[in-house]
Design an enzyme around this catalytic site. Structure first.
Site, PDB file in Angstrom:
ATOM      1  N   ASP A 193       0.822  -1.219   0.000  1.00  0.00           N
ATOM      2  CA  ASP A 193       0.000   0.000   0.000  1.00  0.00           C
ATOM      3  C   ASP A 193       0.853   1.264   0.000  1.00  0.00           C
ATOM      4  OD1 ASP A 193      -2.516  -0.873  -0.109  1.00  0.00           O
ATOM      5  OD2 ASP A 193      -3.042  -0.430   1.974  1.00  0.00           O
ATOM      6  N   ASP A 252      -5.283  -5.839   7.388  1.00  0.00           N
ATOM      7  CA  ASP A 252      -6.583  -5.203   7.540  1.00  0.00           C
ATOM      8  C   ASP A 252      -7.679  -6.001   6.851  1.00  0.00           C
ATOM      9  OD1 ASP A 252      -5.959  -4.884   4.955  1.00  0.00           O
ATOM     10  OD2 ASP A 252      -6.182  -2.699   4.898  1.00  0.00           O
ATOM     11  N   CYS A 309     -14.951 -10.491  -9.795  1.00  0.00           N
ATOM     12  CA  CYS A 309     -15.317 -11.799 -10.336  1.00  0.00           C
ATOM     13  C   CYS A 309     -15.242 -12.871  -9.264  1.00  0.00           C
ATOM     14  CB  CYS A 309     -14.501 -12.151 -11.572  1.00  0.00           C
ATOM     15  SG  CYS A 309     -13.072 -13.142 -11.278  1.00  0.00           S
TER      16      CYS A 309
END
Ligand SMILES: *[C@@H]1O[C@H](CO)[C@@H](O)[C@H](O)[C@H]1NC(C)=O
Ligand SMILES: *[C@@H]1O[C@H](CO)[C@@H](O)[C@H](O)[C@H]1NC(C)=O
Ligand SMILES: *[C@@H]1O[C@H](CO)[C@@H](O)[C@H](O)[C@H]1NC(C)=O
Ligand SMILES: *[C@@H]1O[C@H](CO)[C@@H](O)[C@H](O)[C@H]1NC(C)=O
Length: 944
Positions: free
Chosen positions: A463, A534, A590
């Site tokens: 991140d 997280d 998906c």
């Protein structure tokens, strides 16, 4: 500073937890914190991140080398500088909205306390008892009373004391939304018992207050509040009802948030007669001993003007005698003093355990916020935490606990030199550098974990830093926004301890990196793994990797006001995967739509479905008619080849719009068939079990699991729950009224008996398999054929028999807002029911999750040899052997019986460097032919 000025992106998560008014109160408060050592800086950091108007830090001490091991904002260059002054600019950097002030004079018995008037809350750390008593008396003398907290860490002991006055009002004791239930019955009695509709769990607690409405018969209850007693999860009593009219039906009982008043006692009273919290139910006797020890320690320091010497037996005897004496002064003397605990605290009292500072720092900051906001129940009144477990079981010579004049001295006093060294040579892998990751890294740096020759911390996080991270991920600053979390965090902790050996990476930990980067060899080389993640999916994955490689895992997480910590040790504990956590986060589309692999996927899918059916569709419907006028105009436009956005969906929706409750039930039932049966059949039709991807790898490989079509069963409560809740929502969207009787199981069963359910017809529709594809408008382009069908549908509606009026068809639909905290509407029911048919039950043999069976082969070892091994060793008959998603052996599959004579090498095709492969086996279940047993993982060694 008014809270409106605050940049909200910084606070969005906190505002969500605390609410607006609490945030406002914080933004108007001034806090004084005395003592800026290891504990003080943790408290200060947390208060500044949370945001108050101003924080004043007061400290007369100069920094020393040993402060560097607990106080993360002090560096070598700060030694001999005042601790408050050296720390203040670091605190200012954390949050530009909080004004930081410093005071460097000593706070002692002679200090004139009138300067304390300007603060709403005062927190004392490293403060002698006589000063605490004096400040506490002053705080109580003020109107309104100044909120008082004192806290300290002595070696392995942490202590917190709160005094928020005689009349402290808690506006909201738990921060949760009020609960509400439908009433099934209320008896006439003493007391009257209220039962809930459909035996729903009410979730109330004793002494909660509820208010009634819409009760029929016993009308006089409506609008009145009752303090309740919980009788069972589905019943509660409300006091005398025997003289009231008989209950006839209906009614809703809603929880009322009543502010609660707490009476705190002064420190002086509480020292002798403490109200203790018992945070650890495995150590029920600890708080009483800890309090006595704390009282003794404060008295010893005052008397002797020094701390007990480190690991001095002589001092500990003196200490024990003093404790016996003081025990008799307590209102209720401790019956059974835990001597080991008492001595351990005495031995280590000069020390300081950094993680204890971190824990208490978080706790005290929260208590301060509670004091300022009146939100959440405060500590009443003492908390003691001991970490006696960190002391080595067979302590080496006392010498190893003595100070050496380096930054680890305070830590060494608690754990001894051997442990300090061991931790310095630890190899640790941490996944995630968010809020928890930042805190962990800071603690590692303070304790010198992985600072040794052989030590190494590897962190990974893919991140980048966002602005909204800054109010809790304290290693990051505004200048770091858009930079990688892992490398930024690594640089920041090197400032805390330059000796740290740390490698920062940005790889995802997932099946794609399992062979190349975080492979078994990598896990083998680690001593401990830490999850600072997280999302549940990554946690599960890491957990599985640790179980496979038998590595200890530290797992933790937070959500709103709640958090969890789990220590996972091979062969000692269960693993993370043994329990289920609540869902979170988004999943690739998906994965969600067609291949739910986990319960979270299922819930996400169900939520999406909810949005689509009950929110987006009605919104689109209403917008369409608002934009395009009436049906005739629409048909005209379409016939003139005008493209009308949404016309296909609206025509279908209008055509099938339910107008009666029966139709709602019918449609709910058909949706069930479509989602849970046809969809699975369609998937298996599009992708038979042996489908290969373009690179030759099997399509059905983990985490994709082949689906099982679900056969509707009206006696299955989950299936029924789906029908009930979907029908109710459909009715609500379409303005159709229903009664509680309509939704009860029996009446729905009756209706369902006559519903015609369509047969499954396979279609050749393409299924999305690319995980990067995102949700898009699926039917934005209309083919010529569809256009005709659309016009026909609208014409039929217009010209069909007149019993359904066109105006009803085009009437406004009511989009429903998703409200997960509101139990009375069926949203969560719908989602729970829609999500649960996706999960699979499985029986297990008796083995623990830490077991792995190993089979040693050779180049000639055949599948038959392999199968025989299990017969011989465990009397088990393998009914299936699977590698990843590849079926190695399944007797029912054509040609598989012949495979028995093939070698394992031929079947498994190892690379030159492959030493083993992990296989999954199922075994014939003698008790139940249809239900195979799954065994533990089997590791097959090739020995080529
Ligand atoms: C702290 O250091 C300063 C000089 O840097 C000195 O003047 C002062 O007396 C010291 N304070 C204490 C409490 O030792
Ligand atoms: C409520 O419970 C009482 C006692 O069990 C029963 O006699 C009565 O019929 C019930 N009333 C309703 C409306 O269900
Ligand atoms: C039109 O009429 C047919 C036959 O009466 C009926 O099956 C169908 O549901 C009607 N369609 C609409 C949209 O009302
Ligand atoms: C495996 O080993 C064989 C013989 O030693 C060699 O020819 C082949 O290139 C190797 N293959 C790989 C993938 O390393």
């Amino acid at each position: 500073m008014a809270s409106e000025e605050i940049d909200d992106s910084l606070y969005s998560r906190q505002r969500y937890v605390l609410g607006d008014s609490a945030m406002k109160r914080m933004a108007q408060s001034s806090v004084l914190l005395c003592g800026v050592g290891g504990l003080g800086i943790e408290i200060a950091k947390n208060i500044v991140l949370a945001g108050v108007k101003s924080l004043t830090i007061q400290d007369d001490k100069n920094a020393s080398i040993e402060d560097l091991g607990t106080q993360f904002f002090l560096h070598e260059a700060d030694i001999n500088k005042n601790r408050a002054e050296a720390s203040s600019h670091h605190l200012s950097e954390l949050n530009p909205y909080v004004s930081i002030k410093t005071l460097t004079q000593k706070l002692d018995e002679k200090t004139d306390l009138s300067y304390l008037k300007q603060y709403q809350c005062i927190i004392l750390t490293e403060s002698p008892l006589n000063v605490q008593l004096k400040v506490n008396r002053y705080c109580r003398s003020q109107k309104p009373q100044i909120q008082f907290i004192s806290s300290d860490v002595f070696g392995i002991l942490g202590q917190v004391f709160c005094d928020f006055g005689d009349e402290f009002e808690v506006m909201d004791h738990n921060g949760e939304e009020p609960k509400e239930v439908f009433v099934a019955n209320i008896t006439q009695g003493s007391p009257g018992i209220v039962s809930t509709l459909d035996n729903k769990v009410h979730g109330f607690e004793n002494d909660d207050t509820v208010v009634f409405k819409e009760v029929k018969g016993m009308d006089c209850l409506n609008g009145h509040q009752f303090k309740i007693k919980v009788e069972s999860p589905c019943t509660f009593s409300i006091g005398e009802t025997s003289l009231l009219d008989e209950y006839k039906g209906g009614g809703i009982a809603s929880q009322v948030k009543i502010s609660k008043h707490f009476k705190f006692e002064s420190l002086e009273e509480q020292l002798k007669n403490p109200a203790l919290l018992h945070p650890d139910l495995c150590k029920l006797d600890a708080p009483a001993t800890c309090h006595l020890t704390y009282y003794t320690l404060q008295t010893f320091i005052q008397k002797e003007n020094r701390y007990p010497n480190v690991w001095s037996v002589e001092d500990s005897e003196k200490f024990e005698n003093l404790a016996q004496e003081l025990n008799q002064q307590l209102t209720s003397p401790v019956d059974c003093i835990n001597r080991q605990l008492l001595r351990s605290i005495c031995f280590t009292s000069q020390g300081c355990l950094p993680p204890l500072c971190a824990t208490l720092g978080g706790f005290v900051a929260q208590e301060a916020l509670k004091a300022l906001t009146g939100k959440f129940t405060p500590l009443n009144q003492w908390l003691y935490l001991d970490a006696i477990e960190v002391i080595p079981q067979d302590p080496p010579s006392p010498q190893s606990f003595h100070k050496k004049g380096d930054r680890y001295d305070l830590f060494r006093i608690c754990v001894g030199e051997e442990k300090v060294k061991e931790l310095a040579n630890t190899k640790l892998f941490m996944v995630g550098c968010g809020a928890i990751g930042c805190e962990m890294l800071k603690n590692y740096a303070l304790m010198g974990i992985s600072c040794g020759e052989q030590g190494k911390i590897t962190i990974t996080d893919n991140d980048l830093i966002e602005k909204s991270n800054l109010n809790r991920q304290f290693l990051f600053r505004p200048r770091h926004i858009r930079m990688p979390k892992s490398t930024t965090a690594a640089k920041a902790v090197l400032e805390i301890n330059p000796g740290l050996k740390i490698a920062a990476q940005q790889h995802k930990v997932c099946p794609q990196t399992e062979d190349s980067i975080y492979n078994d060899a990598f896990f083998e080389s680690q001593d401990v793994i830490v999850n600072a993640l997280d999302n549940v999916e990554a946690r599960r994955y890491m957990d599985a990797r640790c179980v496979t490689n038998k590595k200890p895992l530290l797992e933790s997480g937070t959500m709103g006001t709640k958090g969890h910590v789990q220590v996972i040790v091979p062969h000692v504990t269960e693993s993370y995967g043994s329990q289920r956590d609540p869902p979170d986060e988004d999943f690739p589309y998906c994965t969600v739509k067609s291949f739910p692999a986990t319960i979270e996927h299922c819930i996400q899918w169900a939520r999406d479905k909810f949005e689509q059916v009950f929110v987006q569709k009605p919104q689109m419907f209403n917008k369409f008619w608002a934009t395009n006028g009436d049906i005739e105009k629409v048909i005209k436009k379409l016939s003139n080849d005008e493209a009308l956005e949404g016309s296909v969906k609206v025509s279908k929706s209008a055509y099938t719009k339910p107008t009666t409750w029966l139709q709602c039930v019918e449609q709910a039932r058909i949706k069930f068939e479509k989602y849970f049966n046809h969809k699975a059949k369609q998937l298996l039709h599009s992708f038979p079990l042996d489908t290969l991807l373009s690179d030759g790898s099997p399509f059905w490989q983990s985490p994709k699991r082949p689906p099982t079509p679900i056969i509707f069963d009206a006696d299955n409560p989950l299936h029924m729950l789906y029908i009930q809740s979907a029908a109710r929502l459909l009715a609500d969207v379409n303005g159709i009224s229903w009664t509680p009787t309509d939704v009860d199981v029996t009446s729905i069963k009756n209706l369902l008996a006559n519903v015609k359910v369509p047969q499954f017809i396979p279609s050749s529709k393409r299924i999305e398999t690319d995980e990067s594809a995102s949700k898009g408008q699926e039917d934005s382009v209309i083919s010529g054929n569809e256009e005709q069908e659309t016009i026909q549908r609208f014409s039929k509606i217009l010209h069909n028999n007149s019993n359904i009026q066109v105006s009803v068809i085009t009437a406004d639909q009511k989009p429903i807002e998703f409200e997960k905290d509101d139990d009375k509407n069926s949203h969560i029911d719908y989602i729970a029911a829609a999500a649960n048919p996706c999960c699979f039950d499985r029986d297990t043999l008796t083995y623990t999750m830490w077991d792995k069976w190993e089979v040693y082969g050779n180049k000639d070892f055949t599948l038959q040899n392999f199968l025989d091994h299990f017969k011989a060793k465990y009397s088990l008959e393998p009914s299936m052997v699977v590698h990843g998603a590849k079926m190695i052996f399944a007797p029912i599959m054509p040609g598989h019986m012949k495979r028995k004579s093939h070698t394992m090498v031929k079947l498994l095709k190892p690379n030159n460097h492959t030493k083993y492969m992990d296989l999954i086996l199922a075994f014939t279940n003698e008790n139940d032919e249809d239900d195979d047993l799954e065994g533990p993982p089997v590791r097959y060694y090739f020995n080529l």
